[in-house]
Write a protein that holds these residues in place. Sequence first.
Motif, PDB file in Angstrom:
ATOM      1  N   LEU A   1       0.863  -1.185   0.000  1.00 45.38           N
ATOM      2  CA  LEU A   1       0.000   0.000   0.000  1.00 45.38           C
ATOM      3  C   LEU A   1       0.894   1.227   0.000  1.00 45.38           C
ATOM      4  CD1 LEU A   1      -2.854  -0.790   2.559  1.00 45.38           C
ATOM      5  CD2 LEU A   1      -2.894  -1.068   0.081  1.00 45.38           C
ATOM      6  N   GLN A   2       0.537   2.200  -0.821  1.00 40.64           N
ATOM      7  CA  GLN A   2       1.391   3.379  -0.995  1.00 40.64           C
ATOM      8  C   GLN A   2       0.570   4.650  -0.861  1.00 40.64           C
ATOM      9  OE1 GLN A   2       4.161   2.894  -4.328  1.00 40.64           O
ATOM     10  NE2 GLN A   2       3.389   0.812  -4.578  1.00 40.64           N
ATOM     11  N   GLY A   3       0.178   4.947   0.372  1.00 40.77           N
ATOM     12  CA  GLY A   3      -0.517   6.213   0.618  1.00 40.77           C
ATOM     13  C   GLY A   3      -1.998   6.153   0.312  1.00 40.77           C
ATOM     14  N   VAL A   4      -2.686   5.179   0.911  1.00 41.16           N
ATOM     15  CA  VAL A   4      -4.117   5.021   0.665  1.00 41.16           C
ATOM     16  C   VAL A   4      -4.921   5.861   1.660  1.00 41.16           C
ATOM     17  CG1 VAL A   4      -6.037   3.378   0.851  1.00 41.16           C
ATOM     18  CG2 VAL A   4      -3.961   2.755  -0.406  1.00 41.16           C
ATOM     19  N   THR A   5      -5.827   6.674   1.138  1.00 42.65           N
ATOM     20  CA  THR A   5      -6.739   7.465   1.967  1.00 42.65           C
ATOM     21  C   THR A   5      -8.159   7.133   1.558  1.00 42.65           C
ATOM     22  OG1 THR A   5      -5.171   9.269   2.303  1.00 42.65           O
ATOM     23  CG2 THR A   5      -7.510   9.812   2.505  1.00 42.65           C
ATOM     24  N   VAL A   6      -8.977   6.737   2.526  1.00 41.95           N
ATOM     25  CA  VAL A   6     -10.376   6.433   2.225  1.00 41.95           C
ATOM     26  C   VAL A   6     -11.201   6.665   3.487  1.00 41.95           C
ATOM     27  CG1 VAL A   6     -10.159   3.945   2.658  1.00 41.95           C
ATOM     28  CG2 VAL A   6     -11.896   4.743   1.109  1.00 41.95           C
ATOM     29  N   ARG A   7     -12.390   7.238   3.323  1.00 41.53           N
ATOM     30  CA  ARG A   7     -13.280   7.522   4.450  1.00 41.53           C
ATOM     31  C   ARG A   7     -14.609   6.866   4.166  1.00 41.53           C
ATOM     32  NH1 ARG A   7     -10.815  12.711   6.206  1.00 41.53           N
ATOM     33  NH2 ARG A   7     -12.574  13.029   7.598  1.00 41.53           N
ATOM     34  N   ILE A   8     -15.104   6.095   5.111  1.00 37.97           N
ATOM     35  CA  ILE A   8     -16.350   5.354   4.909  1.00 37.97           C
ATOM     36  C   ILE A   8     -17.329   5.714   6.024  1.00 37.97           C
ATOM     37  CG2 ILE A   8     -17.381   3.048   4.777  1.00 37.97           C
ATOM     38  CD1 ILE A   8     -14.698   2.059   3.616  1.00 37.97           C
ATOM     39  N   LYS A   9     -18.518   6.135   5.624  1.00 38.00           N
ATOM     40  CA  LYS A   9     -19.527   6.552   6.601  1.00 38.00           C
ATOM     41  C   LYS A   9     -20.370   5.373   7.062  1.00 38.00           C
ATOM     42  CE  LYS A   9     -19.899  11.238   4.960  1.00 38.00           C
ATOM     43  NZ  LYS A   9     -20.760  12.310   4.510  1.00 38.00           N
ATOM     44  N   HIS A  10     -21.026   5.590   8.192  1.00 35.78           N
ATOM     45  CA  HIS A  10     -21.958   4.606   8.716  1.00 35.78           C
ATOM     46  C   HIS A  10     -22.987   4.242   7.654  1.00 35.78           C
ATOM     47  CE1 HIS A  10     -24.537   2.443  11.425  1.00 35.78           C
ATOM     48  NE2 HIS A  10     -25.551   3.194  11.059  1.00 35.78           N
ATOM     49  N   ASN A  11     -23.218   2.940   7.499  1.00 34.26           N
ATOM     50  CA  ASN A  11     -24.222   2.386   6.575  1.00 34.26           C
ATOM     51  C   ASN A  11     -23.855   2.580   5.094  1.00 34.26           C
ATOM     52  OD1 ASN A  11     -27.808   2.471   5.982  1.00 34.26           O
ATOM     53  ND2 ASN A  11     -26.472   0.718   6.232  1.00 34.26           N
ATOM     54  N   GLU A  12     -22.593   2.891   4.795  1.00 36.19           N
ATOM     55  CA  GLU A  12     -22.183   2.838   3.398  1.00 36.19           C
ATOM     56  C   GLU A  12     -22.005   1.372   2.984  1.00 36.19           C
ATOM     57  OE1 GLU A  12     -19.835   5.723   0.935  1.00 36.19           O
ATOM     58  OE2 GLU A  12     -18.919   6.098   2.893  1.00 36.19           O
ATOM     59  N   TYR A  13     -22.035   1.140   1.669  1.00 34.80           N
ATOM     60  CA  TYR A  13     -21.835  -0.204   1.117  1.00 34.80           C
ATOM     61  C   TYR A  13     -20.762  -0.050   0.031  1.00 34.80           C
ATOM     62  CZ  TYR A  13     -23.252  -4.841  -0.662  1.00 34.80           C
ATOM     63  OH  TYR A  13     -23.294  -6.149  -1.066  1.00 34.80           O
ATOM     64  N   VAL A  14     -19.544  -0.435   0.383  1.00 31.61           N
ATOM     65  CA  VAL A  14     -18.373  -0.136  -0.447  1.00 31.61           C
ATOM     66  C   VAL A  14     -17.742  -1.423  -0.954  1.00 31.61           C
ATOM     67  CG1 VAL A  14     -16.122   1.015  -0.504  1.00 31.61           C
ATOM     68  CG2 VAL A  14     -17.922   1.895   0.999  1.00 31.61           C
ATOM     69  N   ALA A  15     -17.440  -1.470  -2.240  1.00 33.87           N
ATOM     70  CA  ALA A  15     -16.657  -2.570  -2.795  1.00 33.87           C
ATOM     71  C   ALA A  15     -15.250  -2.075  -3.080  1.00 33.87           C
ATOM     72  CB  ALA A  15     -17.287  -3.093  -4.079  1.00 33.87           C
ATOM     73  N   ILE A  16     -14.257  -2.849  -2.682  1.00 38.40           N
ATOM     74  CA  ILE A  16     -12.870  -2.555  -3.020  1.00 38.40           C
ATOM     75  C   ILE A  16     -12.464  -3.535  -4.106  1.00 38.40           C
ATOM     76  CG2 ILE A  16     -10.496  -2.485  -2.161  1.00 38.40           C
ATOM     77  CD1 ILE A  16     -11.705  -1.691   0.576  1.00 38.40           C
ATOM     78  N   MET A  17     -12.138  -2.976  -5.271  1.00 37.06           N
ATOM     79  CA  MET A  17     -11.847  -3.803  -6.448  1.00 37.06           C
ATOM     80  C   MET A  17     -10.423  -3.597  -6.900  1.00 37.06           C
ATOM     81  SD  MET A  17     -14.702  -3.978  -9.309  1.00 37.06           S
ATOM     82  CE  MET A  17     -13.979  -5.512  -9.861  1.00 37.06           C
ATOM     83  N   GLY A  18      -9.884  -4.581  -7.582  1.00 36.48           N
ATOM     84  CA  GLY A  18      -8.556  -4.415  -8.163  1.00 36.48           C
ATOM     85  C   GLY A  18      -8.009  -5.765  -8.535  1.00 36.48           C
ATOM     86  N   PRO A  19      -6.997  -5.780  -9.423  1.00 38.64           N
ATOM     87  CA  PRO A  19      -6.417  -7.049  -9.848  1.00 38.64           C
ATOM     88  C   PRO A  19      -5.673  -7.739  -8.705  1.00 38.64           C
ATOM     89  CG  PRO A  19      -5.236  -5.196 -10.826  1.00 38.64           C
ATOM     90  CD  PRO A  19      -6.397  -4.621 -10.092  1.00 38.64           C
ATOM     91  N   SER A  20      -5.378  -9.004  -8.908  1.00 37.55           N
ATOM     92  CA  SER A  20      -4.622  -9.768  -7.925  1.00 37.55           C
ATOM     93  C   SER A  20      -3.294  -9.077  -7.638  1.00 37.55           C
ATOM     94  CB  SER A  20      -4.396 -11.172  -8.495  1.00 37.55           C
ATOM     95  OG  SER A  20      -3.621 -11.912  -7.599  1.00 37.55           O
ATOM     96  N   GLY A  21      -2.958  -8.953  -6.365  1.00 41.58           N
ATOM     97  CA  GLY A  21      -1.689  -8.342  -5.988  1.00 41.58           C
ATOM     98  C   GLY A  21      -1.744  -6.830  -5.849  1.00 41.58           C
ATOM     99  N   SER A  22      -2.927  -6.228  -6.038  1.00 45.68           N
ATOM    100  CA  SER A  22      -3.019  -4.761  -6.003  1.00 45.68           C
ATOM    101  C   SER A  22      -3.038  -4.203  -4.582  1.00 45.68           C
ATOM    102  CB  SER A  22      -4.254  -4.298  -6.777  1.00 45.68           C
ATOM    103  OG  SER A  22      -5.422  -4.898  -6.249  1.00 45.68           O
ATOM    104  N   GLY A  23      -3.261  -5.067  -3.576  1.00 46.33           N
ATOM    105  CA  GLY A  23      -3.234  -4.602  -2.195  1.00 46.33           C
ATOM    106  C   GLY A  23      -4.575  -4.666  -1.478  1.00 46.33           C
ATOM    107  N   LYS A  24      -5.569  -5.298  -2.104  1.00 53.24           N
ATOM    108  CA  LYS A  24      -6.917  -5.353  -1.521  1.00 53.24           C
ATOM    109  C   LYS A  24      -6.914  -6.042  -0.157  1.00 53.24           C
ATOM    110  CE  LYS A  24      -8.721  -7.763  -4.914  1.00 53.24           C
ATOM    111  NZ  LYS A  24      -7.493  -7.974  -5.720  1.00 53.24           N
ATOM    112  N   SER A  25      -6.316  -7.228  -0.098  1.00 48.61           N
ATOM    113  CA  SER A  25      -6.335  -7.976   1.164  1.00 48.61           C
ATOM    114  C   SER A  25      -5.523  -7.266   2.235  1.00 48.61           C
ATOM    115  CB  SER A  25      -5.792  -9.391   0.963  1.00 48.61           C
ATOM    116  OG  SER A  25      -6.631 -10.082   0.081  1.00 48.61           O
TER     117      SER A  25
END
Length: 234
Positions: free
Chosen positions: A24-48
Amino acid sequence: GEVIVVHDLWKTYDMGSEQQVHALQGVTVRIKHNEYVAIMGPSGSGKSTLMNLIGCLDTPSRGQYWLNGHLVSELNDDELARIRNKEIGFVFQTFNLLARATALHNVELPLIYNGTPAAERLQRAEAALRAVNLDGRMHHKPNELSGGQRQRVAIARALINRPSIILADEPTGNLDSKTGDEIMALFDELHSRGNTIVLVTHEPDIAEYAHRVVHIRDGKIFSDQPSSRVRKPE
Ligand code: ADP
Ligand code: ADP
Protein backbone atom coordinates in the motif's frame (compact mmCIF):
# COMPACT_ATOMS: atom_id res chain seq x y z
CA GLY A 1 -20.60 9.95 10.91
CA GLU A 2 -17.54 8.22 9.55
CA VAL A 3 -16.84 4.74 10.91
CA ILE A 4 -13.66 4.06 8.92
CA VAL A 5 -11.11 6.80 8.28
CA VAL A 6 -7.89 5.64 6.64
CA HIS A 7 -5.36 8.41 6.09
CA ASP A 8 -2.20 8.06 3.97
CA LEU A 9 -1.74 4.40 4.84
CA TRP A 10 1.43 2.61 3.75
CA LYS A 11 2.29 -1.04 4.12
CA THR A 12 5.69 -2.43 3.23
CA TYR A 13 6.48 -6.12 3.59
CA ASP A 14 10.13 -6.92 4.26
CA MET A 15 11.11 -10.01 2.31
CA GLY A 16 14.64 -10.32 3.70
CA SER A 17 17.92 -9.65 1.86
CA GLU A 18 16.83 -6.00 1.56
CA GLN A 19 13.88 -6.90 -0.64
CA GLN A 20 10.64 -5.02 0.03
CA VAL A 21 7.10 -5.14 -1.32
CA HIS A 22 5.23 -1.83 -1.15
CA ALA A 23 1.73 -3.30 -0.91
CA LEU A 24 0.00 0.00 0.00
CA GLN A 25 1.39 3.38 -1.00
CA GLY A 26 -0.52 6.21 0.62
CA VAL A 27 -4.12 5.02 0.67
CA THR A 28 -6.74 7.46 1.97
CA VAL A 29 -10.38 6.43 2.23
CA ARG A 30 -13.28 7.52 4.45
CA ILE A 31 -16.35 5.35 4.91
CA LYS A 32 -19.53 6.55 6.60
CA HIS A 33 -21.96 4.61 8.72
CA ASN A 34 -24.22 2.39 6.58
CA GLU A 35 -22.18 2.84 3.40
CA TYR A 36 -21.83 -0.20 1.12
CA VAL A 37 -18.37 -0.14 -0.45
CA ALA A 38 -16.66 -2.57 -2.79
CA ILE A 39 -12.87 -2.55 -3.02
CA MET A 40 -11.85 -3.80 -6.45
CA GLY A 41 -8.56 -4.41 -8.16
CA PRO A 42 -6.42 -7.05 -9.85
CA SER A 43 -4.62 -9.77 -7.93
CA GLY A 44 -1.69 -8.34 -5.99
CA SER A 45 -3.02 -4.76 -6.00
CA GLY A 46 -3.23 -4.60 -2.19
CA LYS A 47 -6.92 -5.35 -1.52
CA SER A 48 -6.34 -7.98 1.16
CA THR A 49 -3.62 -5.88 2.77
CA LEU A 50 -6.03 -2.94 3.04
CA MET A 51 -8.77 -5.23 4.36
CA ASN A 52 -6.47 -6.68 7.01
CA LEU A 53 -5.54 -3.17 8.15
CA ILE A 54 -9.18 -2.05 8.26
CA GLY A 55 -9.98 -5.20 10.26
CA CYS A 56 -7.09 -4.50 12.67
CA LEU A 57 -5.60 -7.87 11.80
CA ASP A 58 -2.33 -6.18 10.81
CA THR A 59 -0.59 -2.85 11.45
CA PRO A 60 0.45 -0.30 8.83
CA SER A 61 4.05 0.78 8.20
CA ARG A 62 2.93 4.40 8.17
CA GLY A 63 -0.28 6.46 8.27
CA GLN A 64 -3.34 6.75 10.50
CA TYR A 65 -6.47 4.71 10.91
CA TRP A 66 -9.52 5.73 12.93
CA LEU A 67 -12.12 3.04 13.64
CA ASN A 68 -15.32 4.60 14.95
CA GLY A 69 -13.31 7.64 16.02
CA HIS A 70 -10.61 5.61 17.84
CA LEU A 71 -7.06 6.11 16.56
CA VAL A 72 -6.12 2.43 16.26
CA SER A 73 -2.37 2.94 16.79
CA GLU A 74 -3.09 4.35 20.26
CA LEU A 75 -5.12 1.36 21.47
CA ASN A 76 -3.50 -1.32 23.61
CA ASP A 77 -4.01 -4.99 22.72
CA ASP A 78 -7.01 -5.44 25.03
CA GLU A 79 -8.78 -2.33 23.77
CA LEU A 80 -8.07 -3.32 20.19
CA ALA A 81 -9.42 -6.85 20.68
CA ARG A 82 -12.53 -5.50 22.38
CA ILE A 83 -13.27 -2.90 19.70
CA ARG A 84 -12.59 -5.37 16.90
CA ASN A 85 -14.90 -7.99 18.39
CA LYS A 86 -17.63 -5.46 19.05
CA GLU A 87 -17.50 -3.43 15.84
CA ILE A 88 -16.42 -5.82 13.08
CA GLY A 89 -17.78 -9.05 11.64
CA PHE A 90 -15.47 -10.89 9.24
CA VAL A 91 -16.56 -13.02 6.29
CA PHE A 92 -13.92 -14.88 4.26
CA GLN A 93 -13.81 -16.62 0.90
CA THR A 94 -12.94 -19.95 2.53
CA PHE A 95 -15.65 -19.70 5.24
CA ASN A 96 -13.14 -20.59 8.03
CA LEU A 97 -15.54 -22.89 9.86
CA LEU A 98 -14.57 -25.60 12.34
CA ALA A 99 -15.06 -28.86 10.44
CA ARG A 100 -16.01 -30.97 13.46
CA ALA A 101 -18.50 -28.50 14.90
CA THR A 102 -22.18 -28.10 14.02
CA ALA A 103 -23.48 -24.91 12.44
CA LEU A 104 -24.87 -23.89 15.82
CA HIS A 105 -21.56 -24.47 17.58
CA ASN A 106 -19.59 -22.58 14.91
CA VAL A 107 -21.90 -19.60 15.31
CA GLU A 108 -21.76 -19.52 19.11
CA LEU A 109 -17.93 -19.77 19.25
CA PRO A 110 -17.30 -16.00 19.45
CA LEU A 111 -19.67 -15.92 22.44
CA ILE A 112 -17.73 -18.68 24.19
CA TYR A 113 -14.59 -16.57 23.85
CA ASN A 114 -16.24 -13.57 25.47
CA GLY A 115 -17.82 -15.56 28.31
CA THR A 116 -21.51 -15.33 27.40
CA PRO A 117 -23.62 -17.80 29.45
CA ALA A 118 -24.66 -21.00 27.65
CA ALA A 119 -28.40 -20.32 27.54
CA GLU A 120 -27.90 -16.89 25.99
CA ARG A 121 -25.33 -18.31 23.54
CA LEU A 122 -27.81 -20.88 22.32
CA GLN A 123 -30.60 -18.38 21.96
CA ARG A 124 -28.47 -15.86 20.06
CA ALA A 125 -26.85 -18.49 17.81
CA GLU A 126 -30.27 -19.86 16.87
CA ALA A 127 -31.53 -16.36 16.12
CA ALA A 128 -28.46 -15.63 13.96
CA LEU A 129 -28.97 -18.84 11.99
CA ARG A 130 -32.65 -18.03 11.52
CA ALA A 131 -31.65 -14.60 10.22
CA VAL A 132 -29.65 -16.26 7.42
CA ASN A 133 -32.45 -18.77 6.71
CA LEU A 134 -30.65 -21.80 8.11
CA ASP A 135 -33.24 -22.84 10.72
CA GLY A 136 -33.32 -26.35 9.35
CA ARG A 137 -29.56 -26.89 9.34
CA MET A 138 -28.47 -25.96 12.86
CA HIS A 139 -27.14 -29.39 13.77
CA HIS A 140 -25.37 -30.07 10.49
CA LYS A 141 -21.60 -29.98 10.21
CA PRO A 142 -19.88 -28.02 7.41
CA ASN A 143 -19.33 -31.12 5.23
CA GLU A 144 -23.09 -31.77 5.40
CA LEU A 145 -23.83 -28.31 4.02
CA SER A 146 -23.59 -26.76 0.53
CA GLY A 147 -21.10 -23.97 -0.17
CA GLY A 148 -23.81 -21.34 0.07
CA GLN A 149 -25.05 -22.78 3.36
CA ARG A 150 -21.51 -22.80 4.75
CA GLN A 151 -21.14 -19.13 3.86
CA ARG A 152 -24.47 -18.45 5.60
CA VAL A 153 -23.11 -20.10 8.74
CA ALA A 154 -20.01 -17.89 8.47
CA ILE A 155 -22.19 -14.80 8.07
CA ALA A 156 -24.30 -15.80 11.09
CA ARG A 157 -21.05 -16.16 13.06
CA ALA A 158 -19.92 -12.72 11.84
CA LEU A 159 -23.21 -11.24 13.07
CA ILE A 160 -23.30 -12.87 16.48
CA ASN A 161 -21.73 -9.93 18.36
CA ARG A 162 -24.01 -7.49 16.50
CA PRO A 163 -21.15 -5.62 14.81
CA SER A 164 -21.92 -2.41 12.92
CA ILE A 165 -19.32 -3.16 10.21
CA ILE A 166 -19.14 -6.28 8.03
CA LEU A 167 -15.80 -6.87 6.27
CA ALA A 168 -16.06 -9.48 3.55
CA ASP A 169 -13.03 -10.67 1.55
CA GLU A 170 -14.15 -12.35 -1.71
CA PRO A 171 -17.25 -13.82 0.02
CA THR A 172 -18.52 -15.39 -3.20
CA GLY A 173 -15.13 -16.57 -4.47
CA ASN A 174 -15.86 -20.24 -3.78
CA LEU A 175 -19.51 -20.18 -4.87
CA ASP A 176 -21.25 -20.62 -8.20
CA SER A 177 -22.88 -17.45 -9.54
CA LYS A 178 -26.43 -18.31 -8.48
CA THR A 179 -25.36 -19.11 -4.93
CA GLY A 180 -23.13 -16.03 -4.95
CA ASP A 181 -26.12 -13.88 -5.87
CA GLU A 182 -28.06 -15.36 -2.94
CA ILE A 183 -25.24 -14.46 -0.57
CA MET A 184 -25.11 -10.95 -2.03
CA ALA A 185 -28.87 -10.63 -1.49
CA LEU A 186 -28.16 -11.38 2.15
CA PHE A 187 -25.56 -8.58 2.28
CA ASP A 188 -28.18 -6.26 0.75
CA GLU A 189 -30.48 -7.18 3.61
CA LEU A 190 -27.77 -6.52 6.23
CA HIS A 191 -27.10 -3.17 4.58
CA SER A 192 -30.78 -2.23 4.67
CA ARG A 193 -30.82 -3.12 8.38
CA GLY A 194 -28.11 -0.54 9.03
CA ASN A 195 -24.78 -2.36 8.72
CA THR A 196 -21.79 -0.73 7.06
CA ILE A 197 -20.44 -3.17 4.46
CA VAL A 198 -16.95 -3.27 3.00
CA LEU A 199 -16.48 -5.94 0.39
CA VAL A 200 -13.31 -6.98 -1.40
CA THR A 201 -13.83 -8.55 -4.80
CA HIS A 202 -12.19 -8.81 -8.19
CA GLU A 203 -15.53 -9.66 -9.85
CA PRO A 204 -17.28 -6.65 -11.45
CA ASP A 205 -20.69 -8.36 -11.17
CA ILE A 206 -20.26 -8.67 -7.42
CA ALA A 207 -18.93 -5.12 -7.01
CA GLU A 208 -22.14 -3.89 -8.65
CA TYR A 209 -24.03 -4.86 -5.50
CA ALA A 210 -22.20 -2.13 -3.61
CA HIS A 211 -23.19 1.53 -3.80
CA ARG A 212 -19.62 2.81 -4.01
CA VAL A 213 -16.67 1.20 -5.78
CA VAL A 214 -13.05 1.94 -4.85
CA HIS A 215 -10.54 0.71 -7.43
CA ILE A 216 -7.04 -0.01 -6.23
CA ARG A 217 -3.98 -0.54 -8.46
CA ASP A 218 -0.41 -1.14 -7.35
CA GLY A 219 -1.25 -0.15 -3.79
CA LYS A 220 -2.87 3.16 -4.70
CA ILE A 221 -6.45 4.30 -5.06
CA PHE A 222 -7.13 4.55 -8.75
CA SER A 223 -10.77 5.64 -8.63
CA ASP A 224 -13.54 6.00 -6.06
CA GLN A 225 -17.09 6.51 -7.33
CA PRO A 226 -20.71 5.44 -7.01
CA SER A 227 -21.47 2.04 -8.56
CA SER A 228 -23.60 2.03 -11.69
CA ARG A 229 -26.38 0.67 -9.50
CA VAL A 230 -26.80 4.12 -7.96
CA ARG A 231 -25.28 6.24 -10.74
CA LYS A 232 -27.94 8.02 -12.75
CA PRO A 233 -28.14 7.03 -16.44
CA GLU A 234 -26.36 9.63 -18.58
P1 ADP B 1 -22.12 13.28 7.90
O1 ADP B 1 -22.01 13.91 6.53
O2 ADP B 1 -22.80 11.94 7.87
O3 ADP B 1 -22.67 14.21 8.93
P2 ADP B 1 -19.34 13.88 8.54
O4 ADP B 1 -18.33 13.50 7.53
O5 ADP B 1 -19.76 15.32 8.58
O6 ADP B 1 -20.62 12.92 8.36
O7 ADP B 1 -18.80 13.48 9.97
C1 ADP B 1 -19.68 13.10 10.98
C2 ADP B 1 -18.92 12.76 12.26
O8 ADP B 1 -17.72 12.03 11.99
C3 ADP B 1 -18.52 14.00 13.00
O9 ADP B 1 -19.04 13.92 14.32
C4 ADP B 1 -17.01 14.01 13.03
O10 ADP B 1 -16.53 14.37 14.30
C5 ADP B 1 -16.65 12.56 12.73
N1 ADP B 1 -15.41 12.57 11.97
C6 ADP B 1 -15.18 13.21 10.81
N2 ADP B 1 -13.93 13.04 10.39
C7 ADP B 1 -13.32 12.26 11.32
C8 ADP B 1 -11.99 11.75 11.48
N3 ADP B 1 -11.02 11.99 10.61
N4 ADP B 1 -11.72 10.96 12.55
C9 ADP B 1 -12.69 10.71 13.42
N5 ADP B 1 -13.94 11.18 13.36
C10 ADP B 1 -14.27 11.96 12.32
P1 ADP C 1 -4.66 -8.58 -3.38
O1 ADP C 1 -5.49 -8.89 -2.22
O2 ADP C 1 -5.15 -7.41 -4.18
O3 ADP C 1 -4.40 -9.77 -4.27
P2 ADP C 1 -2.47 -8.38 -1.49
O4 ADP C 1 -2.81 -7.32 -0.52
O5 ADP C 1 -2.68 -9.79 -1.08
O6 ADP C 1 -3.21 -8.08 -2.88
O7 ADP C 1 -0.94 -8.21 -1.92
C1 ADP C 1 -0.36 -6.97 -2.29
C2 ADP C 1 1.13 -7.17 -2.52
O8 ADP C 1 1.74 -7.46 -1.27
C3 ADP C 1 1.47 -8.33 -3.44
O9 ADP C 1 2.63 -7.98 -4.17
C4 ADP C 1 1.76 -9.46 -2.50
O10 ADP C 1 2.64 -10.38 -3.06
C5 ADP C 1 2.37 -8.74 -1.31
N1 ADP C 1 2.10 -9.41 -0.02
C6 ADP C 1 0.90 -9.63 0.54
N2 ADP C 1 1.02 -10.22 1.74
C7 ADP C 1 2.35 -10.37 1.94
C8 ADP C 1 3.14 -10.92 3.01
N3 ADP C 1 2.57 -11.43 4.12
N4 ADP C 1 4.48 -10.91 2.87
C9 ADP C 1 5.06 -10.40 1.77
N5 ADP C 1 4.39 -9.86 0.74
C10 ADP C 1 3.05 -9.85 0.82
